[in-house]
Design an enzyme around this catalytic site. Structure first.
Site, PDB file in Angstrom:
ATOM      1  N   GLY A 344       0.812  -1.213   0.000  1.00 36.14           N
ATOM      2  CA  GLY A 344       0.000   0.000   0.000  1.00 36.14           C
ATOM      3  C   GLY A 344       0.842   1.258   0.000  1.00 36.14           C
ATOM      4  CD  GLU A 367      15.883   9.570 -27.622  1.00 30.20           C
ATOM      5  OE1 GLU A 367      16.319   9.328 -28.763  1.00 30.20           O
ATOM      6  OE2 GLU A 367      16.194  10.575 -26.966  1.00 30.20           O
ATOM      7  N   GLY A 368      11.790   6.311 -30.056  1.00 35.34           N
ATOM      8  CA  GLY A 368      11.326   5.128 -30.769  1.00 35.34           C
ATOM      9  C   GLY A 368      10.621   4.176 -29.827  1.00 35.34           C
TER      10      GLY A 368
END
Length: 386
Positions: A344, A367-368
């Protein structure tokens, strides 16, 4: 080595202490304010972080790829927005100029980029053009300015441009001539103060608060012919070379974030008691930590080995894509397990784990995307015959 070992070790030690003692205590403030303090930016300039990858002849530190990746790993151990502050100057915002600039272009811009006087940005993505970079619609048309000088008239919109709000120089990919596809794309150095440039409002993002992205609009902007990078039609090739290097840098940042998450998870698991003992003593917690550590070690090895190959001048298109694909996916899995270790508490903002969980999601996109990396990896593997 670009630096002698003693000097480089001192740099790493300085960056490590800067991250641990200066940046980490500011993480919650950066999240709340969605901004990096000016004093921190000034310190980054003083340390030379804006010029890590720029040659010493132009005022930079001139690090090789292995050294740059090792610095990026250290910077990954804090909120990614800190690294992003100077990241475009080190990578995509400067490397087109480093790789393809004329001596005159380099002399004019690189010293100010290295010092941080000028912040750079890389403008490739468009509203309808993301992964399909060869379909750029922004156009640059040869014309004359009001004084009769040869210029390109640049028109179009670029989207999700990192550091657009503070950049003074954009590397812009635009279509020249009528040729379709990647071969019709050219690259340009576009100063922000040229008439016709408008910066949009920064986007509201899932994570990485403090690192701004925005649209950049070009309305008939007169770009001097002398500001073209390389020949007409070479822009896509330049962009791909820039991204090959950028992917390695981002991979190294992913490793650093993963190592931070692992260290935090171990510290928490050692102190948190359940069923009469520290949760670190429970084997299912140990299993998650073992998975996290193993994946981070694999990514680190991939990044540094590929960086060494690049420094030797070898073709690393496949390896850079593989490193980026694996490291960015890896850090997402590590972040997910870190939340699970914290339980939690991992879902509560006070511990910072949920913030990093959100921050790392972007690494699989820019960046791809991971899917583009898969395409590159498959294509290059088949070229090599396996």
């Amino acid at each position: 080595m670009a630096l002698d070992p003693e000097t480089f070790d001192a740099l790493i030690d300085t960056v490590r202490r800067f991250v641990g003692e200066r940046l980490r205590p500011l993480e919650a403030d950066v999240e709340a304010a969605d901004a990096i303090p000016d004093a921190v930016v000034a310190e980054m300039k003083e340390m030379g972080l804006f010029g890590l990858s720029i040659a010493e002849d132009y005022g930079g530190l001139g690090l090789d790829m292995v050294e740059e990746c090792r610095v990026a790993i250290e910077m990954g151990r804090t909120t990614p927005a800190f690294r992003s502050t100077f990241g475009t100057n080190v990578g995509i915002g400067s490397q087109g100029l480093v790789m393809a600039g004329t001596p005159e272009q380099k002399a004019e811009w690189l010293p100010r980029i290295a010092s941080g006087e000028i912040v750079t940005s890389f403008a490739l993505t468009e509203p309808d053009v993301g992964s399909d970079s060869g379909s750029v619609k922004t156009r640059a048309v040869r014309a004359k300015d009001e004084n009769g000088a040869d210029v390109y008239r640049l028109s179009g919109t670029k989207r999700y441009i990192t550091n657009a709000d503070k950049a003074q120089l954009f590397t812009v990919m635009a279509r020249t001539g009528d040729e379709k596809g990647a071969r019709g794309v050219s690259a340009f150095l576009v100063p922000k103060d040229l008439p016709g440039i408008t910066i949009g409002e920064p986007e509201k993002k899932m994570g990485q608060k403090g690192a701004k992205v925005a649209d950049v609009h070009f309305d008939d902007v007169p770009v001097p012919v002398a500001n073209r990078l390389g020949a007409e039609g070479e822009g896509f090739k330049i962009a791909m070379r820039v991204l090959d290097r950028g992917r390695l840098h981002i991979s190294a940042v992913c490793v650093g974030v993963a190592e931070r998450l692992i260290a935090d998870s171990v510290a928490y698991a050692t102190g948190r008691q359940q069923f009469g003992k520290a949760i670190a003593e429970h084997q299912l917690i140990q299993g998650m930590i073992a998975d996290m550590k193993t994946e981070a070690l694999v990514a680190r090895a991939m990044v540094l080995e590929t960086a060494a190959k690049k420094d030797r001048g070898e073709d690393v298109v496949l390896e850079s894509a593989a490193a980026k694909y694996f490291a960015s996916e890896m850090v997402g899995r590590v972040a997910d397990k870190a939340v699970q270790v914290y339980g939690g508490a991992g879902y509560i903002a006070d511990y910072g784990i949920e913030r990093l969980y959100r921050d790392v999601r972007l690494f699989r996109i820019y960046e791809g995307t991971s899917q583009i990396q898969q395409v590159i990896i498959a294509r290059e593997t088949m070229k090599r015959g396996g």
